[in-house]
Design a protein around this motif. Structure first.
Motif, PDB file in Angstrom:
ATOM      1  N   LEU A  27      -1.480   7.467  -0.719  1.00  0.00           N
ATOM      2  CA  LEU A  27      -1.970   6.093  -0.751  1.00  0.00           C
ATOM      3  C   LEU A  27      -0.878   5.077  -1.056  1.00  0.00           C
ATOM      4  O   LEU A  27       0.055   5.339  -1.797  1.00  0.00           O
TER       5      LEU A  27
ATOM      6  N   TYR B 169      -7.449   6.497  -4.738  1.00  0.00           N
ATOM      7  CA  TYR B 169      -7.793   5.764  -3.514  1.00  0.00           C
ATOM      8  C   TYR B 169      -9.244   5.286  -3.540  1.00  0.00           C
ATOM      9  O   TYR B 169      -9.531   4.099  -3.336  1.00  0.00           O
TER      10      TYR B 169
ATOM     11  N   ILE C  84      -1.433   6.142  -9.005  1.00  0.00           N
ATOM     12  CA  ILE C  84      -1.529   6.178  -7.550  1.00  0.00           C
ATOM     13  C   ILE C  84      -0.738   7.331  -6.944  1.00  0.00           C
ATOM     14  O   ILE C  84      -1.086   7.873  -5.895  1.00  0.00           O
TER      15      ILE C  84
ATOM     16  N   ARG D   1      -2.873  -0.539   1.736  1.00  0.00           N
ATOM     17  CA  ARG D   1      -3.998   0.045   2.465  1.00  0.00           C
ATOM     18  C   ARG D   1      -5.325  -0.303   1.793  1.00  0.00           C
ATOM     19  O   ARG D   1      -6.332  -0.531   2.473  1.00  0.00           O
ATOM     20  N   VAL D   2      -5.331  -0.350   0.483  1.00  0.00           N
ATOM     21  CA  VAL D   2      -6.558  -0.687  -0.241  1.00  0.00           C
ATOM     22  C   VAL D   2      -7.041  -2.071   0.166  1.00  0.00           C
ATOM     23  O   VAL D   2      -8.228  -2.268   0.484  1.00  0.00           O
TER      24      VAL D   2
ATOM     25  N   SER E 128      -2.645  10.506  -5.989  1.00  0.00           N
ATOM     26  CA  SER E 128      -3.660  10.506  -4.941  1.00  0.00           C
ATOM     27  C   SER E 128      -3.389  11.593  -3.907  1.00  0.00           C
ATOM     28  O   SER E 128      -2.249  11.783  -3.466  1.00  0.00           O
TER      29      SER E 128
ATOM     30  N   GLN F  82      -0.846   0.631  -1.986  1.00  0.00           N
ATOM     31  CA  GLN F  82      -1.739  -0.454  -2.392  1.00  0.00           C
ATOM     32  C   GLN F  82      -2.133  -1.353  -1.221  1.00  0.00           C
ATOM     33  O   GLN F  82      -3.253  -1.870  -1.177  1.00  0.00           O
TER      34      GLN F  82
END
Length: 298
Positions: free
Chosen positions: A51, A139, A44, A55-56, A47, A53
């Motif tokens: 990013l 992402y 990650i 936000r995912v 990215s 996690q």
């Protein structure tokens, strides 16, 4: 002999069939999905989107509920790289591999074709290292895996211009400038990146919020349906019709089973980059081809 793609589209026309097949597939691929997400989370920090996690999860929740959601913006250096690629590479009118031209020759191509060009796309864009880097960014992969509930496969990478024009009804239908939905796999998701600024005069993408969940149209076993603006507004309400506008780098994540359409620019052309992830892939959906198949129109 019927292709896998056509068979899939026939079997999955109905929402209950898609849901059943997807949940069964997700169950079978649960272990592989967990391993994929763990491997991708370990990268990650690489990215380009800065990013985290959390936000995912937010993106996936909004995507599932609304059918589409704004994503993290594409960084300006990447926007410039994609635009540079587009200005230096041949593009193909009407997605026709034999109608290649450079942007500076647009008017000459239109004269030869005897019509204005509404849309022109690039082929084999994953050969570009910057576009390839965006496609496989953690992402995109994490959002896709979490939404699909399966290890995502890159179905296609597409980059195209939409030009100010007065298109025929045939061209508007051919290039998806009327409301419709896509049926590309049992479950799929697309990432759209504006590479140019897009306002109401520059061909904004349009989608109908919630139409991924709520079906208010009659389906057809035999063909892909097109819907008029009036039909969509009557069924869903004008407030559910969302126009996506924003500066270069703006991102939209969408499951295009959601009703949507392109619009024709009236002032400035629009350049859009798209990546599609799915559980299965089909050659019909690829924008990759042998270079020998490509030819210039002028």
């Amino acid at each position: 002999m019927i292709s896998r793609y056509r068979l899939m589209r026939g079997v999955l026309k109905r929402k209950f069939a898609r849901e059943f097949c997807w949940r069964l597939t997700a169950l079978c691929l649960h272990s592989e999905k967990k391993k994929f997400i763990a491997r991708t989370q370990a990268t990650i920090k690489n990215s380009i989107f800065g990013l985290d996690q959390a936000r995912v999860g937010t993106d996936v929740d909004l995507l599932s509920h609304n059918g589409a959601t704004p994503g993290l913006p594409l960084p300006e250096p990447m926007v410039k790289e994609v635009l540079a690629y587009a200005t230096q590479s041949p593009v193909y009118a009407d997605r026709d591999k034999k109608r290649g031209f450079y942007l500076s020759d647009l008017k000459r191509v239109e004269q030869k074709l005897g019509k204005e060009v509404l849309l022109a796309q690039y082929f084999n864009i994953l050969n570009n290292e910057h576009i390839r880097k965006i496609a496989y960014d953690p992402y995109l992969l994490l959002v896709a895996a979490s939404y699909l509930q399966a290890p995502p496969k890159l179905m296609g990478a597409n980059l195209w211009w939409t030009f100010p024009s007065n298109p025929s009804a045939e061209d508007k239908s051919k290039h998806a400038h009327v409301f419709h939905y896509d049926l590309d796999d049992v479950k799929f998701v697309k990432f759209f990146f504006y590479i140019t600024d897009v306002d109401e005069d520059c061909g904004p993408h349009v989608y109908v919020e919630g139409s991924n969940r709520v079906i208010k149209y009659k389906n057809s076993w035999l063909r892909s349906l097109r819907f008029t603006d009036a039909e969509i507004e009557e069924a869903y309400g004008r407030d559910k019709v969302k126009y996506v506008m924003g500066p270069a780098g703006s991102t939209l994540i969408e499951d295009t089973i959601t009703i949507h359409k392109g619009t024709t620019p009236t002032k400035q052309p629009r350049l859009l980059l798209q990546f599609e992830f799915s559980i299965n892939t089909y050659p019909e959906m690829s924008c990759e081809c042998d270079e020998s198949e490509l030819a210039f129109a002028v």
